[in-house]
Design an enzyme around this catalytic site. Structure first.
Site, PDB file in Angstrom:
ATOM      1  N   HIS A 222      -9.580  30.067   7.531  1.00  0.00           N
ATOM      2  CA  HIS A 222      -8.321  30.178   7.531  1.00  0.00           C
ATOM      3  C   HIS A 222      -7.383  29.620   8.448  1.00  0.00           C
ATOM      4  O   HIS A 222      -6.380  30.019   8.995  1.00  0.00           O
ATOM      5  CB  HIS A 222      -8.065  32.050   7.967  1.00  0.00           C
ATOM      6  CG  HIS A 222      -8.940  32.948   7.276  1.00  0.00           C
ATOM      7  ND1 HIS A 222     -10.082  33.214   7.668  1.00  0.00           N
ATOM      8  CD2 HIS A 222      -8.837  33.285   6.245  1.00  0.00           C
ATOM      9  CE1 HIS A 222     -10.567  34.180   6.918  1.00  0.00           C
ATOM     10  NE2 HIS A 222      -9.976  34.097   5.900  1.00  0.00           N
ATOM     11  N   ASP A 403       2.447 -16.385 -11.614  1.00  0.00           N
ATOM     12  CA  ASP A 403       2.290 -16.723 -10.405  1.00  0.00           C
ATOM     13  C   ASP A 403       1.836 -18.002 -10.094  1.00  0.00           C
ATOM     14  O   ASP A 403       1.590 -18.360  -9.038  1.00  0.00           O
ATOM     15  CB  ASP A 403       0.936 -15.692  -9.898  1.00  0.00           C
ATOM     16  CG  ASP A 403      -0.218 -15.602 -10.743  1.00  0.00           C
ATOM     17  OD1 ASP A 403      -0.226 -16.610 -11.598  1.00  0.00           O
ATOM     18  OD2 ASP A 403      -1.302 -14.928 -10.554  1.00  0.00           O
ATOM     19  N   CYS A 406      -1.810 -21.167 -13.247  1.00  0.00           N
ATOM     20  CA  CYS A 406      -2.645 -21.350 -14.367  1.00  0.00           C
ATOM     21  C   CYS A 406      -3.142 -22.918 -14.506  1.00  0.00           C
ATOM     22  O   CYS A 406      -4.548 -23.053 -14.804  1.00  0.00           O
ATOM     23  CB  CYS A 406      -1.434 -21.633 -15.782  1.00  0.00           C
ATOM     24  SG  CYS A 406      -2.268 -21.796 -17.372  1.00  0.00           S
ATOM     25  N   GLY A 562      -0.691 -21.075 -21.192  1.00  0.00           N
ATOM     26  CA  GLY A 562      -1.993 -20.830 -21.699  1.00  0.00           C
ATOM     27  C   GLY A 562      -2.076 -21.455 -23.194  1.00  0.00           C
ATOM     28  O   GLY A 562      -3.072 -21.955 -23.544  1.00  0.00           O
TER      29      GLY A 562
END
Length: 579
Positions: A222, A403, A406, A562
């Site tokens: 409690h 970012d 790559c 990419g």
């Protein structure tokens, strides 16, 4: 005014609504109308057996109503949050069981003054009505070295008593024998809690203040004060401290525990610990006990007797022998009781050997050269050089839509391939080479690109064997790799990814199956051209996958890096073969 931090309708109705939610979701339970009393819905089963009643303040869910069912409690009486239930409700529960044919009623009560008084008064009133009633007081708290006149508090060890008494009652054991057995077992039950935060009654401020970064040892359910405050330590250290204190023979409330003893361990979430933390604490408790020579026969880990939203845990231990363990293992239909295994925890082998996986380096050492080895070595060298030469270009393209790494990522793969070529033979089987390359880029390339290329190469490898390495097989392999990329990556042509260069190239390569003899180079030239056009087309596409999809379309005006890299790889293969 304190902001509401509990998902309730009202502080006045929360207990009644919670009980209603419980019984409506569990077909084996029902409510005594107008009272906070939950009973089994199949009380005819009680005929001639002892009925079990427990209860106390609300806010400790699933205790106590969650332990009603075959093999456990027959009824539970709820008070307000952290408040003892009134004697009239307790008496109603007792009489309800008596009228259903119970041979006697056992009251299982936690050692708090309000509970003792109200359950005791109800017991006396029931006896005056001819009911055979007995009461067992659970006082399992190990916190205080010199307990006062009120004695040790009743904590989560109460759940053990529910289980053992329930199993005995289910077997038809008479009331006096049940009382004698659980009274004996209670001498071997101990509990200690630790908390990193206070709890708060709905509509009230927290029950106490605990600065961030502090923890309190030995507090009650409690929010009653504990015995020691300290800085939060790691789980192993906290658990070791708890078990040290629980078993310290200089304390009057210690649990006698010797090397060689068997115990049941309960790791109880006091309300707000995550499942992750609970599993870590459970591991620590098992390791600590086993290091002391204690055999853990069973372990239950979860929320069994909570304290609203208190971020803390309690450890309960119960010494067991084969008979107590048999009662503990007896089946129950109580909704809150865990589905435990009856296999000894400490004796179980809990790890198995994983399959042996050959690394890409081992794969590379296990193969021999073949007629295609020089051609494939030359292509790999050309690809590596091309990617290193275009590193800055690819990084610049990526800075406009991601970012900016790559080029660096592809350069890492290129250097890894060059290093591998220096010390390994190129397998004569193309499929074996692709498998080696898949492992190499997965480990050395890093990022999502490493995973994507590895996926592509792995899917393609299965379509190229020693006896199946003609132009059509290569086309099928590259098609399979492309399909795997789309299936697992979720991107499609038109999403502004490397697929916008790869898919058009593969479509052209598949035409090699219908090309006339000697027409393979023309097909490859068309495929490379398609890849380069596809890469250039990404200037005008809206990114729907990859990092570029998070950038405003008007800011992304250069080709996808990419896709440009894929076109460069295919161009390098073509130039290598043309030489």
């Amino acid at each position: 005014m304190e902001a509401q931090r509990k998902l309730l309708n009202s502080t006045e109705l929360c207990v009644d609504e919670a009980l209603c939610g419980l019984v409506r979701s569990a077909s084996g339970l029902c409510l005594l109308r107008g009272l906070r009393v939950v009973v089994r819905s199949d009380l005819k089963h009680l005929n001639g057996r002892v009925g079990l009643v427990s209860g106390g303040g609300s806010g400790h869910e699933p205790a106590h109503a969650g332990y009603i069912g075959t093999g456990m409690l027959s009824a539970a009486v709820a008070g307000g949050v952290f408040a003892s239930p009134p004697p009239t409700s307790i008496l109603a529960a007792v009489l309800h069981l008596h009228n259903a044919g119970a041979s006697g009623v056992l009251l299982i009560v936690k050692n708090y003054t309000g509970d003792r008084l109200n359950f005791g008064l109800a017991a006396e009133q029931a006896r005056n009505r001819g009911v055979s009633v007995a009461m067992v007081i659970v006082a399992d708290d190990c916190a205080f070295e010199r307990p006062g006149k009120a004695g040790r508090r009743g904590l989560c060890g109460t759940v053990f008593v529910h289980k053992l008494a329930g199993a005995l009652a289910e077997e038809g054991c008479p009331l006096d024998k049940i009382v004698a057995k659980v009274t004996e077992v209670l001498k071997g039950i101990g509990t200690l809690g630790v908390s990193l935060s206070p709890c708060s009654v709905p509509g009230c401020l927290p029950s106490f203040q605990l600065p961030p970064g502090d923890m309190e040892l030995g507090l009650g359910i409690h929010g009653e004060p504990g015995i020691q405050r300290s800085k939060v330590a790691c789980a192993d250290q906290v658990v070791n401290t708890m078990i040290d204190h629980m078993t310290n023979p200089s304390s009057q409330s210690h649990l006698l525990l010797n090397s060689g003893d068997s115990v049941v361990l309960c790791v109880n979430n006091l309300g707000a610990l995550s499942c992750l933390e609970m599993a870590v604490v459970t591991r620590a408790a098992l390791s600590t006990l086993e290091a002391r020579g204690v055999l853990v026969a069973r372990v239950m880990s979860g929320s069994f007797m909570t304290s609203l939203e208190m971020a803390g845990v309690s450890l309960s231990l119960m010494r067991v022998d084969p008979e107590v363990l048999r009662l503990f293992d007896a089946k129950t239909s109580a909704p809150a009781w865990p589905n435990l295994s009856s296999v000894c925890v400490s004796a179980r082998q809990y790890t198995v050997e994983p399959p042996v996986l050959r690394t890409w380096a081992q794969e590379g050492n296990a193969h021999s050269e073949g007629p295609l080895s020089p051609v494939m070595r030359s292509a790999l060298q050309r690809i590596s050089s091309a990617l290193l030469d275009r590193r800055e270009e690819l990084d610049a393209l990526d800075r406009a839509s991601g970012d900016g790494d790559c080029g660096n990522t592809h350069a890492q793969a290129a250097r890894a391939i060059q290093e591998w070529l220096c010390i390994h033979v190129v397998p004569g089987c193309p499929g074996q080479l692709l498998s080696v390359l898949a492992g190499l880029v997965q480990e050395k390339m890093g990022g999502s690109s490493g995973g994507i290329y590895s996926l592509f190469l792995t899917a393609a490898a299965g379509h190229l064997t020693k006896g199946l390495s003609h132009a059509g097989a290569w086309a099928n392999a590259l098609h399979a790799g492309t399909q795997a990329m789309m299936r697992y990556g979720g991107a499609e042509p038109g999403d502004r990814t490397m697929l916008d260069a790869l898919c058009p190239a593969v479509d052209e390569l598949l035409k090699v199956k219908a090309a006339p003899s000697g027409g393979e180079m023309a097909v490859l030239q068309a495929a490379v051209k398609a890849a380069e056009l596809g890469a250039e087309s990404t200037r005008d596409l809206t990114a729907r996958a990859g990092r570029a999809s998070y950038i405003a379309a008007e800011r992304v005006t250069l080709p996808d890096p990419g896709a440009v890299a894929v076109a460069a790889i295919l161009r390098a293969v073509l130039e290598s073969l043309e030489e």
